[in-house]
Design a protein around this motif. Structure first.
Motif, PDB file in Angstrom:
ATOM      1  N   ALA A 165      -7.015  33.474  38.414  1.00 12.06           N
ATOM      2  CA  ALA A 165      -7.615  34.687  37.855  1.00 12.06           C
ATOM      3  C   ALA A 165      -8.706  34.240  36.893  1.00 12.06           C
ATOM      4  N   THR A 166      -9.901  34.752  37.063  1.00 15.16           N
ATOM      5  CA  THR A 166     -11.027  34.303  36.238  1.00 15.16           C
ATOM      6  C   THR A 166     -11.299  35.223  35.064  1.00 15.16           C
ATOM      7  N   GLY A 167     -10.981  36.503  35.201  1.00 16.41           N
ATOM      8  CA  GLY A 167     -11.338  37.475  34.169  1.00 16.41           C
ATOM      9  C   GLY A 167     -12.733  38.022  34.329  1.00 16.41           C
ATOM     10  N   ALA A 168     -13.532  37.383  35.188  1.00 14.20           N
ATOM     11  CA  ALA A 168     -14.905  37.848  35.447  1.00 14.20           C
ATOM     12  C   ALA A 168     -15.346  37.278  36.789  1.00 14.20           C
ATOM     13  N   ASP A 169     -14.797  37.829  37.853  1.00 12.12           N
ATOM     14  CA  ASP A 169     -15.082  37.295  39.183  1.00 12.12           C
ATOM     15  C   ASP A 169     -16.572  37.320  39.509  1.00 12.12           C
ATOM     16  N   GLN A 170     -17.287  38.319  38.980  1.00 10.21           N
ATOM     17  CA  GLN A 170     -18.707  38.403  39.284  1.00 10.21           C
ATOM     18  C   GLN A 170     -19.489  37.229  38.715  1.00 10.21           C
ATOM     19  N   ALA A 171     -18.915  36.542  37.717  1.00 12.35           N
ATOM     20  CA  ALA A 171     -19.577  35.373  37.124  1.00 12.35           C
ATOM     21  C   ALA A 171     -19.080  34.066  37.738  1.00 12.35           C
ATOM     22  N   PHE A 172     -17.800  33.974  38.022  1.00 18.83           N
ATOM     23  CA  PHE A 172     -17.212  32.703  38.473  1.00 18.83           C
ATOM     24  C   PHE A 172     -17.182  32.551  39.988  1.00 18.83           C
ATOM     25  N   ILE A 173     -17.277  33.662  40.715  1.00 17.90           N
ATOM     26  CA  ILE A 173     -17.100  33.622  42.161  1.00 17.90           C
ATOM     27  C   ILE A 173     -18.357  34.125  42.861  1.00 17.90           C
ATOM     28  N   GLY A 174     -18.714  33.466  43.956  1.00 19.82           N
ATOM     29  CA  GLY A 174     -19.865  33.866  44.755  1.00 19.82           C
ATOM     30  C   GLY A 174     -19.906  33.054  46.027  1.00 19.82           C
ATOM     31  N   PRO A 175     -20.904  33.282  46.865  1.00 19.17           N
ATOM     32  CA  PRO A 175     -21.039  32.452  48.067  1.00 19.17           C
ATOM     33  C   PRO A 175     -21.085  30.975  47.691  1.00 19.17           C
ATOM     34  N   PHE A 176     -20.213  30.190  48.307  1.00 15.18           N
ATOM     35  CA  PHE A 176     -20.059  28.786  47.928  1.00 15.18           C
ATOM     36  C   PHE A 176     -21.392  28.043  47.952  1.00 15.18           C
ATOM     37  N   ALA A 177     -22.156  28.207  49.017  1.00 13.00           N
ATOM     38  CA  ALA A 177     -23.412  27.465  49.159  1.00 13.00           C
ATOM     39  C   ALA A 177     -24.438  27.867  48.110  1.00 13.00           C
ATOM     40  N   ALA A 178     -24.326  29.094  47.596  1.00 10.99           N
ATOM     41  CA  ALA A 178     -25.329  29.587  46.656  1.00 10.99           C
ATOM     42  C   ALA A 178     -24.954  29.343  45.193  1.00 10.99           C
ATOM     43  N   LEU A 179     -23.761  28.819  44.922  1.00  9.14           N
ATOM     44  CA  LEU A 179     -23.367  28.555  43.542  1.00  9.14           C
ATOM     45  C   LEU A 179     -24.162  27.348  43.032  1.00  9.14           C
ATOM     46  N   ASP A 180     -25.072  27.596  42.112  1.00  9.98           N
ATOM     47  CA  ASP A 180     -26.006  26.560  41.668  1.00  9.98           C
ATOM     48  C   ASP A 180     -25.398  25.749  40.524  1.00  9.98           C
ATOM     49  N   VAL A 181     -24.393  24.945  40.881  1.00  7.76           N
ATOM     50  CA  VAL A 181     -23.743  24.043  39.933  1.00  7.76           C
ATOM     51  C   VAL A 181     -23.575  22.695  40.634  1.00  7.76           C
TER      52      VAL A 181
END
Length: 568
Positions: A339-355
């Motif tokens: 559980a992240t508490g803010a899925d819109q910040a921690f979760i997204g399309p894997f390939a597009a996560l710029d980290v």
């Protein structure tokens, strides 16, 4: 026995509910047919000498319970004491408490009209009502004596709706206020403590406390000195004057030693049907087949959740509990996804996560396993944790730092970030990257029957997925065991049921599943389980699972009734 009432501290807010709106004070009103049914169940009936009874109504509201009870009292009194002194005889017969001033005044007026129809003088009417009605908070009010009957519909009020000082006073007085318990829990506690020897309580209230964690202390209290004589499941019935989202049940508790509980489910709510059901529930003889009533023994056991299903289900659950270890004692581990508490910040399309590449993990959600196989839709989760469980230093990961800073307003607004500003970028649950390569079984939270999906490694589960790993059992075989009906048997026994017949396959319930030790099974049986599961031979591996548990023919049928027929 009645609890000793201590003086209230100043400014505790005991008049909080006097002017509160109906939603704030949890006012939900009960249909007349249901009220009459409850009065029948507790034995507050006209054929008894009710002048000798002592009835308590803890939250009388608009008089839904009080008016029918008074009608029964007066009819009984007219029959048994036609020449008696009503004021002297009936003054102690009722005590009814109401915190809301407007409701109390309106119901007093209704009672005055009713009493005058029994040829009582106006002065006697006023005196009786002065004796009967108590305007105040039931959890704080003084009560003069013990009661033979306690009946009503306690208020549905969440703790966060109560001022802190008042909630603190409730906690000081009532041991059953535990975790997230609503106010109906201490209402039940005080009702029970108010009973005389062999006194009986009949409430219609939410059934959540009977299995959830917050009801543990109340269940423990019941087990110490009270008998659950009757339970009637009222979910999906029109028990109230308005539509509510509660899960109601009728409970009847008597002070005294435990006996088998008579149980009924979702009755028809016309008066004739309820009258017939009340007779079956309260009759001397065990109800016959077709009556809609069954007897279940051993429901109340310390603070354990109550199992109120068919007797055969309970008997099998109890036998398996006495024979086999719990899931985690048999070499398995149960957990829940992140559980992240803010899925819109921690979760997204894997390939597009710029980290940085090692700062993101492939994520599985319920939608990714809906067809019984893993079908990853491409989501990922950003991971701020090291392998040892501590947070990374953002200065060591510039892309991760930039990613979080761009979303800092959302992330810092979570309660966990406000409580610990230096660790503001952590997820609510710690992410353990070493879980990713581990094969695991994934189980969605809310389902009608066990939906168990094998995941061979490479993904991290989201928070609405529970996972099971094992160092002993072959996971494919364990999957077959859980899907045979065994998992649903245990979870349906211990889980609260949701609308539509859905169950909560949460960790606390999964851990109650009993499982043989893999190493303790005969070698031939282990080989049979492995080979038949690998071949997808459902009848054969189901038979092998049943052999592992040593099920009788009738027990096999009980388990199969919890199996929706879905194979691996």
């Amino acid at each position: 026995m009645l609890q000793l009432e201590l003086p209230l501290p100043p400014a505790v807010g005991q008049d909080h509910f006097a002017q509160a709106e109906s939603a704030e004070r949890g006012a939900i009103y009960t249909r007349g047919e249901v009220v009459e049914f409850i009065l029948d169940l507790v034995g507050y009936t006209e054929d008894k000498c009710l002048r000798d009874a002592r009835l308590l109504e803890p939250s009388f509201g608009g008089g839904d319970f009080l008016l029918p009870a008074v009608r029964r009292l007066l009819a009984s009194y007219r029959r048994t004491s036609p020449h008696g002194d009503a004021l002297a005889d009936l003054g102690p017969a009722i005590r009814a408490v109401e915190a809301h001033a407007g409701s109390a005044n309106a119901t007093r007026a209704k009672l005055a009209v009713l009493l005058r129809t029994y040829d009582l003088a106006p002065a006697a009417v006023d005196s009786l009502l002065d004796a009967w009605l108590v305007e105040g908070d039931f959890l704080l009010a003084d009560l003069p004596f013990e009661f033979t009957h306690v009946v009503g519909n306690p208020p549905y009020v969440r703790q966060e709706m109560v001022p802190d000082r008042l909630m603190a006073e409730y906690r000081r007085r009532y041991q059953t206020i535990y975790d997230r318990a609503d106010l109906y829990v201490p209402f039940i506690e005080r009702g029970l403590h108010s009973l005389s020897a062999d006194g009986v309580l009949g409430f219609i209230c939410s059934d959540r406390w009977m299995k959830n964690r917050y009801g543990e202390k109340l269940r423990g209290l019941v087990s110490q000195a009270f008998d659950l004589t009757h339970y009637v499941d009222m979910v999906d019935t029109a028990a109230f004057h308005s539509d509510v989202s509660a899960y109601p049940a009728i409970i009847v508790l008597r002070r005294g030693p435990a006996k088998p509980t008579r149980v009924a489910f979702r009755p028809e709510l016309d008066r004739a049907s309820l009258s017939s059901l009340a007779a079956a529930l309260t009759g001397r003889d065990i109800p016959p087949l077709g009556s809609g009533v069954c007897e279940v023994a051993g429901v109340v056991r310390d603070g354990e959740p109550w199992i109120l299903h068919a007797p055969e289900d309970l008997a099998l659950v109890r036998r398996l509990e006495a024979t086999f270890p719990a899931l985690e004692e048999a070499g398995c581990k149960v957990g829940i996804g992140v559980a992240t508490g803010a899925d819109q910040a921690f979760i997204g399309p894997f390939a597009a996560l710029d980290v940085e590449d090692d700062r993101k993990l492939r994520l599985l959600k319920t939608r990714d396993i809906k067809d019984g196989q893993v079908d990853w839709q491409g989501d990922g989760v950003v991971n701020p944790f090291k392998e040892d469980g501590t947070l990374v230093d953002l200065e060591d990961f510039p892309r991760l730092r930039r990613y979080f800073m761009e979303r800092s307003a959302i992330i810092r607004n979570r309660n966990c970030a406000k409580r610990n500003p230096l660790r503001w970028y952590r997820t609510i649950d710690r992410i353990s990257p070493d879980l990713v390569p581990v094969p695991k079984l994934l189980i969605p939270d809310i389902k009608g029957t066990a939906h168990v999906v094998y995941e061979g490694g490479g993904f991290y589960p989201h928070h609405n997925l529970y996972f099971v790993t094992s160092s002993e059992w072959p996971l494919r075989v364990l999957q077959a065991v859980l899907m045979s009906g065994i998992a649903t048997l245990f979870v349906s026994a211990y889980s609260t049921e949701m609308r539509g017949g859905f169950l909560r396959f949460q960790a606390q319930y999964l851990r109650r599943i009993r499982l043989p030790q893999w190493s303790g099974l005969p070698k031939a049986l282990r080989e049979s389980l492995i080979s038949t599961v690998e071949a997808g031979d459902v009848p054969s591996y189901t038979a092998a699972v049943f052999a592992a548990y040593g099920l009788s023919e009738r027990e096999k049928q009980v388990v199969l009734e919890h199996n929706d027929g879905e194979g691996l």
